[in-house]
Design an enzyme around this catalytic site. Sequence first.
Site, PDB file in Angstrom:
ATOM      1  N   TYR A  95       0.780  -1.230   0.000  1.00 12.12           N
ATOM      2  CA  TYR A  95       0.000   0.000   0.000  1.00 12.12           C
ATOM      3  C   TYR A  95       0.818   1.290   0.000  1.00 12.12           C
ATOM      4  O   TYR A  95       0.280   2.355  -0.270  1.00 12.12           O
ATOM      5  CB  TYR A  95      -0.971  -0.016   1.185  1.00 12.12           C
ATOM      6  CG  TYR A  95      -1.994  -1.118   1.032  1.00 12.12           C
ATOM      7  CD1 TYR A  95      -3.084  -0.962   0.186  1.00 12.12           C
ATOM      8  CD2 TYR A  95      -1.828  -2.338   1.678  1.00 12.12           C
ATOM      9  CE1 TYR A  95      -3.996  -1.981   0.011  1.00 12.12           C
ATOM     10  CE2 TYR A  95      -2.746  -3.363   1.510  1.00 12.12           C
ATOM     11  CZ  TYR A  95      -3.825  -3.188   0.669  1.00 12.12           C
ATOM     12  OH  TYR A  95      -4.728  -4.200   0.481  1.00 12.12           O
TER      13      TYR A  95
ATOM     14  N   PHE B 243     -10.458  -3.904  10.986  1.00  8.70           N
ATOM     15  CA  PHE B 243     -11.653  -3.711  10.160  1.00  8.70           C
ATOM     16  C   PHE B 243     -11.387  -4.137   8.725  1.00  8.70           C
ATOM     17  O   PHE B 243     -10.257  -4.383   8.345  1.00  8.70           O
ATOM     18  CB  PHE B 243     -12.148  -2.260  10.212  1.00  8.70           C
ATOM     19  CG  PHE B 243     -11.121  -1.215   9.886  1.00  8.70           C
ATOM     20  CD1 PHE B 243     -10.808  -0.921   8.570  1.00  8.70           C
ATOM     21  CD2 PHE B 243     -10.446  -0.533  10.897  1.00  8.70           C
ATOM     22  CE1 PHE B 243      -9.860   0.051   8.259  1.00  8.70           C
ATOM     23  CE2 PHE B 243      -9.506   0.442  10.606  1.00  8.70           C
ATOM     24  CZ  PHE B 243      -9.206   0.730   9.290  1.00  8.70           C
TER      25      PHE B 243
END
Length: 406
Positions: free
Chosen positions: A122, A406
Amino acid sequence: MSIEIRLLGPEHTDEFAHPILTAFGLPPSPERAERARRLPEFATRIGAYDGNEIVGAAGAFAFDFSTPGGGTVPTSGLTMVAVLPTHRRRGILRNLIARQLADARDRGQPIAALWATEATIYGRFGYGIAAFSGDVSIERNRSAFVGSPVPFEAHFVSEAEALERMPRLYERARRAAPCMPSRSPLWWSFRRLLDLESVRAGSGPQQRVIVKVDGRDEGYALYRVRLEHSDPQIPTTVVTVQEAMGASPAGTRAVWRYLCDLDLATRINATCLPPDHPLFLLLAEPRRMHYRTYDSVWVRIVDVPSALAARRYGAEGSIVIEVDDEFCPWNTGRYRLDAATSRVTRTEEPCDLRVTAAALGSAYLGGFSFSRLAEVGGVAPRTDGALERADRMFVAPRHPYCPEIF
């Protein structure tokens, strides 16, 4: 055949989940998929299609992160990202991330955030590591606390009572620490208080406890107990803490004392604790926590002026920051930040600091200083004293703390 990127609705949740289930080698779970469909936070589902076949996907939760100084910032929480192994090296992931960030910008979410399954992925999209967390495995017989004990009462509560009382405690705790996401009532029901047999991993049902100090709710614990069979004549258990939250220092001390005093337990295991958690100072032998650290939340600035305006600052003054952002070119430029008012304006003035998008994401919640980031090349000072001034402005009293993946 070209790959088409599509936005999907909740009715496509089963199809959307196929790439991530394939990546992890997991079977479909209709019950969990149904709960995911009903979560209001699950706002974005993006699919990559090769003809009629879904070959990649990326989703995003919509919630608010707490920021230093007690504020909040709307956040796009990237999740369930995967590309089928049959379609690697075709630019599919890049297109999925680009669509997710464009969607976040359209939704008015100034930052995006994620927990990275593979950390090498990322950074090239402008995400910067913003926080660390760790797992602990506390030896119960070496869990003595220092200082004076806090008298408290602990009470088991039903799911209905937990839904009423725990969110209030969570919100009190959330105001004091950056990086804690908001939770809807359905998030509490379908995520935090989820008690499916398939998620127990050999432990018993979820235990829900409220801790009271001076007659007032001050903390809560969600945990499971697993019976050990090493010696049939001496039953012992291992406690797995899903979440233990104090709404005050007394509440934190009380809830962890409750957990460390559970009968029959040999160990108390917990995850997602920040590196400055009070347990390091409460325990007489902190090394008995066996703390194992890892990167947790990564942050990507989607809209620089809106993101900087959404937090408060630790020192007054102003600074001009120049942002280089190849992946989100709308962010590239210079910004004057007035720390006293959190006012941010574009400017053509000479800059004090030049930063990459990833470095700004790392500094945003106070987890890393600009001085540290300058040591590894993400920040370049352009005026004397700029690093020290930026460090004072962006400092946070606590390390960022995200209590769940999450």
